[in-house]
Design a protein around this motif. Structure first.
Motif, PDB file in Angstrom:
ATOM      1  N   GLU A  15      53.464   4.102   6.560  1.00 44.78           N
ATOM      2  CA  GLU A  15      54.819   4.550   6.838  1.00 44.78           C
ATOM      3  C   GLU A  15      55.134   4.349   8.311  1.00 44.78           C
ATOM      4  O   GLU A  15      54.331   4.707   9.173  1.00 44.78           O
ATOM      5  CB  GLU A  15      54.963   6.055   6.545  1.00 44.78           C
ATOM      6  N   HIS A 114      46.921  12.380  14.685  1.00 46.99           N
ATOM      7  CA  HIS A 114      47.745  12.414  13.471  1.00 46.99           C
ATOM      8  C   HIS A 114      47.656  13.764  12.752  1.00 46.99           C
ATOM      9  O   HIS A 114      48.669  14.311  12.288  1.00 46.99           O
ATOM     10  CB  HIS A 114      47.276  11.280  12.548  1.00 46.99           C
ATOM     11  N   HIS A 118      50.399  16.766  11.623  1.00 46.13           N
ATOM     12  CA  HIS A 118      50.568  17.437  10.329  1.00 46.13           C
ATOM     13  C   HIS A 118      50.491  18.952  10.467  1.00 46.13           C
ATOM     14  O   HIS A 118      51.287  19.681   9.897  1.00 46.13           O
ATOM     15  CB  HIS A 118      49.486  16.980   9.344  1.00 46.13           C
ATOM     16  N   SER A 139      45.605  15.473   2.805  1.00 45.16           N
ATOM     17  CA  SER A 139      46.358  14.221   2.823  1.00 45.16           C
ATOM     18  C   SER A 139      45.590  13.169   2.038  1.00 45.16           C
ATOM     19  O   SER A 139      44.610  13.464   1.356  1.00 45.16           O
ATOM     20  CB  SER A 139      46.585  13.785   4.271  1.00 45.16           C
ATOM     21  N   GLY A 140      46.044  11.911   2.154  1.00 42.52           N
ATOM     22  CA  GLY A 140      45.351  10.831   1.464  1.00 42.52           C
ATOM     23  C   GLY A 140      44.014  10.518   2.111  1.00 42.52           C
ATOM     24  O   GLY A 140      43.097  10.016   1.465  1.00 42.52           O
ATOM     25  N   GLY A 183      49.540  10.037  -6.660  1.00 40.92           N
ATOM     26  CA  GLY A 183      49.497  11.500  -6.536  1.00 40.92           C
ATOM     27  C   GLY A 183      50.733  12.201  -7.083  1.00 40.92           C
ATOM     28  O   GLY A 183      50.637  13.020  -8.011  1.00 40.92           O
ATOM     29  N   ALA A 187      51.146  14.386 -10.590  1.00 45.15           N
ATOM     30  CA  ALA A 187      51.631  15.778 -10.552  1.00 45.15           C
ATOM     31  C   ALA A 187      52.808  15.952 -11.525  1.00 45.15           C
ATOM     32  O   ALA A 187      52.922  16.971 -12.211  1.00 45.15           O
ATOM     33  CB  ALA A 187      52.045  16.146  -9.129  1.00 45.15           C
ATOM     34  N   GLY A 270      50.180  17.970   5.219  1.00 49.51           N
ATOM     35  CA  GLY A 270      49.665  16.698   4.701  1.00 49.51           C
ATOM     36  C   GLY A 270      50.316  16.418   3.354  1.00 49.51           C
ATOM     37  O   GLY A 270      50.890  17.322   2.732  1.00 49.51           O
ATOM     38  N   GLY A 271      50.230  15.171   2.901  1.00 49.36           N
ATOM     39  CA  GLY A 271      50.963  14.730   1.708  1.00 49.36           C
ATOM     40  C   GLY A 271      50.786  15.620   0.487  1.00 49.36           C
ATOM     41  O   GLY A 271      51.752  15.897  -0.224  1.00 49.36           O
ATOM     42  N   VAL A 272      49.563  16.115   0.233  1.00 51.83           N
ATOM     43  CA  VAL A 272      49.313  16.894  -0.981  1.00 51.83           C
ATOM     44  C   VAL A 272      49.978  18.275  -0.899  1.00 51.83           C
ATOM     45  O   VAL A 272      50.169  18.943  -1.925  1.00 51.83           O
ATOM     46  CB  VAL A 272      47.795  16.994  -1.264  1.00 51.83           C
ATOM     47  N   ASN A 275      52.642  19.221  -3.285  1.00 52.86           N
ATOM     48  CA  ASN A 275      52.340  19.540  -4.687  1.00 52.86           C
ATOM     49  C   ASN A 275      52.812  20.951  -5.053  1.00 52.86           C
ATOM     50  O   ASN A 275      52.394  21.941  -4.449  1.00 52.86           O
ATOM     51  CB  ASN A 275      50.822  19.409  -4.916  1.00 52.86           C
ATOM     52  N   CYS A 301      56.126  16.665   4.959  1.00 47.03           N
ATOM     53  CA  CYS A 301      54.769  16.831   4.420  1.00 47.03           C
ATOM     54  C   CYS A 301      54.005  15.530   4.511  1.00 47.03           C
ATOM     55  O   CYS A 301      52.866  15.482   4.957  1.00 47.03           O
ATOM     56  CB  CYS A 301      54.823  17.254   2.949  1.00 47.03           C
ATOM     57  N   THR A 302      54.636  14.442   4.062  1.00 50.00           N
ATOM     58  CA  THR A 302      53.980  13.133   4.156  1.00 50.00           C
ATOM     59  C   THR A 302      54.197  12.587   5.567  1.00 50.00           C
ATOM     60  O   THR A 302      54.894  13.203   6.379  1.00 50.00           O
ATOM     61  CB  THR A 302      54.542  12.179   3.088  1.00 50.00           C
ATOM     62  N   ASP A 303      53.612  11.427   5.850  1.00 40.87           N
ATOM     63  CA  ASP A 303      53.648  10.904   7.223  1.00 40.87           C
ATOM     64  C   ASP A 303      55.083  10.701   7.705  1.00 40.87           C
ATOM     65  O   ASP A 303      55.925  10.195   6.964  1.00 40.87           O
ATOM     66  CB  ASP A 303      52.882   9.581   7.282  1.00 40.87           C
TER      67      ASP A 303
HETATM   68  O1  KG4 Z   1      49.837  12.816   4.605  1.00 39.01           O
HETATM   69  P1  KG4 Z   1      50.077  11.598   3.801  1.00 39.01           P
HETATM   70  O2  KG4 Z   1      51.491  11.076   3.679  1.00 39.01           O
HETATM   71  O3  KG4 Z   1      49.248  10.388   4.290  1.00 39.01           O
HETATM   72  C1  KG4 Z   1      47.978  10.512   4.842  1.00 39.01           C
HETATM   73  O4  KG4 Z   1      47.881  10.897   6.044  1.00 39.01           O
HETATM   74  O5  KG4 Z   1      47.035  10.263   4.067  1.00 39.01           O
HETATM   75  O6  KG4 Z   1      49.495  11.904   2.338  1.00 39.01           O
HETATM   76  C2  KG4 Z   1      49.597  10.981   1.289  1.00 39.01           C
HETATM   77  C3  KG4 Z   1      48.835  11.539   0.095  1.00 39.01           C
HETATM   78  C4  KG4 Z   1      48.686  10.503  -1.026  1.00 39.01           C
HETATM   79  O7  KG4 Z   1      47.345  10.515  -1.457  1.00 39.01           O
HETATM   80  C5  KG4 Z   1      49.621  11.035  -2.106  1.00 39.01           C
HETATM   81  O8  KG4 Z   1      49.250  10.676  -3.405  1.00 39.01           O
HETATM   82  C6  KG4 Z   1      49.508  12.526  -1.900  1.00 39.01           C
HETATM   83  O9  KG4 Z   1      49.524  12.662  -0.478  1.00 39.01           O
HETATM   84  N1  KG4 Z   1      50.639  13.267  -2.478  1.00 39.01           N
HETATM   85  C7  KG4 Z   1      50.505  14.135  -3.511  1.00 39.01           C
HETATM   86  C8  KG4 Z   1      51.812  14.615  -3.806  1.00 39.01           C
HETATM   87  N2  KG4 Z   1      52.686  14.032  -2.929  1.00 39.01           N
HETATM   88  C9  KG4 Z   1      51.947  13.211  -2.133  1.00 39.01           C
HETATM   89  N3  KG4 Z   1      49.424  14.536  -4.198  1.00 39.01           N
HETATM   90  C10 KG4 Z   1      49.611  15.448  -5.186  1.00 39.01           C
HETATM   91  N4  KG4 Z   1      50.828  15.948  -5.521  1.00 39.01           N
HETATM   92  C11 KG4 Z   1      51.938  15.571  -4.870  1.00 39.01           C
HETATM   93  N5  KG4 Z   1      53.118  16.098  -5.221  1.00 39.01           N
END
Ligand code: KG4
Ligand code: ZN
Length: 340
Positions: A15, A114, A118, A139-140, A183, A187, A270-272, A275, A301-303
Motif C-alpha cells: 500500500e 511501521h 500501527h 497484521s499480515g 483475511g 471473515a 494492524g490489519g486483523v 476483524n 487499521c490496515t497500512d
Molecule cells: O496491517 P496490514 O494492513 O499489513 C501488514 O502490516 O501486514 O494487515 C494486513 C493483514 C492481512 O493479512 C489481511 O488479511 C488481514 O490483515 N485482515 C484481516 C481482516 N482485514 C484485514 N484478517 C481478518 N479479518 C479481517 N476483517
C-alpha cells in the motif's frame, strides 16, 4: 505559534499511503493506493512489482495529498516515512522520496517504525488511550503483545513463533480457494457458518507464556477442507471454526497479559484488528476485566500514511529529527526501535 504539519509516507508493503497530520486539525488529508489487484493474480505480494508500483504512485499521491490539504511544501514542518520493517525495495522508495523531498524543501525527515505507526493509530480517535497500555499488534507480518509505557517505551512480551495472525488468515483463505488477500473474505464467509464444524485447537494456550503459533491451524483447516464435501455451507463452517480459534487464542493471551501487567487499557491495531469478531471478543474481555479496548477506525487499521504522519508528529515534538542518511531496516524488532 504556527501549526505543526507532518507529511507521512507509508510504503513498507503493498500500500502506498500518504497523509498530513496537523497539530490543530488532526489528519487533514489522506490518500491511499492499494496494490491488491496487482498482486492478486500471484496469490501474494511480489516484492519487485511492489517497489515498481510505489515508484509510479508515490509522487502523484504526495501531490494529491498536498492539494487536498491545500498545503504548500513550505507549510510542512517535517516529513515522516516508514523506515522498516518491511520489503526492502518498497521501503527504499518511500525513504528515498521522503529524504529527497526533505532535502529539497529544507525540512527534517523522520524515520518511523511501521509497528509504532500501527500502535499509535488509535491516538487519532476521539476516544484515545492514556499511557500505559497493552498493545496487541495483529497484521499480515506480525502478531505481538507489547507493554507501552510512553512514546518510544515499548516492551515486547509475546509474539508469534511462526505465522502471523493475518498470514494464517490469508494462507487458510487461499487453501479454501478465496482470493488474495483472503483475511477479510474468510471473515465474511465465517458469518455464514452454522456452528456445526468441529472445534479447532487453540495453539499454545495450554502452556504458560504469551507467545503464539498459528501455522498449525492452517494445516488443520487444510485437512478439514480435504475431509468434507466442499459445499458453500461446509466451507463457511470451516471458516467460522478457524476464525473462532484465532480470535479465542488472541483473547486468551490478552487476558493473560492483562493479569501479568495489571494494565487496564488494551490497544488493538494492524490489519486483523478490523476483524469484527475479534473486536467483539476483546471488548467483552476488557469490560469483564474492568478495562477498555481501543481501536483505530477501519481505514487506519490496515497500512496507511495517517499513522506514520501521526507517529512523525509525536517524534517531531520530541525533536527527534535527523540528518541526511538514508537507512532502512527490513527486519527490525520494535523493542530495538531507534528513531532517526
Ligand atoms: O496491517 P496490514 O494492513 O499489513 C501488514 O502490516 O501486514 O494487515 C494486513 C493483514 C492481512 O493479512 C489481511 O488479511 C488481514 O490483515 N485482515 C484481516 C481482516 N482485514 C484485514 N484478517 C481478518 N479479518 C479481517 N476483517
Ligand atoms: Zn502494517
Amino acid at each position: 505559534m504556527d501549526n505543526i504539519r507532518i507529511l507521512g509516507i507509508e510504503s513498507s508493503c503493498d500500500e502506498t499511503g500518504v497523509a498530513i497530520y496537523d497539530s490543530e486539525q488532526g489528519i487533514c488529508a489522506h490518500q491511499l493506493y492499494s496494490q491488491v489487484k496487482l498482486h492478486s493474480e500471484y496469490g501474494g505480494v511480489v516484492p519487485e512489482l511492489a517497489s515498481r508500483d510505489h515508484v509510479r504512485k508515490i509522487i502523484p499521491l504526495i501531490e494529491q495529498t498536498l492539494a487536498e490539504a491545500n498545503c504548500k511544501p513550505q507549510a510542512i514542518s517535517a516529513i515522516a516515512y516508514t523506515q522498516g520493517p518491511g520489503l526492502i525495495g518498497a521501503l527504499l522508495v518511500g525513504a528515498t522520496v521522503a529524504r529527497s523531498l526533505a532535502y529539497g524543501w529544507n525540512k527534517p525527515a523522520i524515520g518511523i517504525h511501521h509497528l509504532e505507526g500501527h500502535l499509535l493509530a488509535p491516538m487519532l480517535e476521539d476516544e484515545r488511550p492514556d499511557y500505559p497500555f497493552l498493545a496487541l499488534l495483529v497484521s499480515g507480518g506480525h502478531t505481538q503483545i507489547c507493554e507501552v509505557r510512553g512514546l518510544g517505551d515499548y516492551r515486547l512480551i509475546g509474539e508469534s513463533i511462526d505465522d502471523a495472525a493475518g498470514e494464517a488468515f490469508d494462507k487458510t483463505a487461499k487453501i479454501m480457494g478465496l482470493d488474495y488477500p483472503g483475511g477479510p473474505l474468510l471473515a465474511k464467509l465465517a458469518e455464514q457458518g452454522d456452528g456445526s464444524e468441529k472445534r479447532f485447537p487453540r495453539p499454545m494456550t495450554d502452556r504458560p507464556g504469551l507467545d503464539f503459533s498459528f501455522s498449525g491451524l492452517k494445516t488443520f483447516a487444510a485437512n478439514r477442507v480435504a475431509a468434507v464435501e466442499q459445499t458453500p455451507q461446509n466451507m463457511a463452517n470451516i471458516a467460522q471454526a478457524f476464525q473462532d480459534a484465532v480470535v479465542d487464542t488472541l483473547a486468551i493471551k490478552c487476558k493473560r497479559a492483562v493479569k501479568q501487567t495489571g494494565f487496564k487499557r488494551l490497544v488493538v491495531a494492524g490489519g486483523v484488528s478490523a476483524n469484527k469478531q475479534l473486536r467483539h471478543k476483546l471488548a467483552q474481555l476488557m469490560s469483564a476485566q474492568g478495562g477498555q479496548v481501543y481501536y483505530p477506525r477501519a481505514e487506519y487499521c490496515t497500512d496507511n500514511g495517517a499513522m506514520i504522519a501521526y507517529a512523525g508528529f509525536c517524534h517531531y515534538r520530541q525533536r527527534q529529527d535527523a540528518g541526511l542518511a538514508i537507512e532502512v531496516f527490513p527486519r527490525w524488532p520494535l523493542s530495538e526501535k531507534v528513531c532517526s
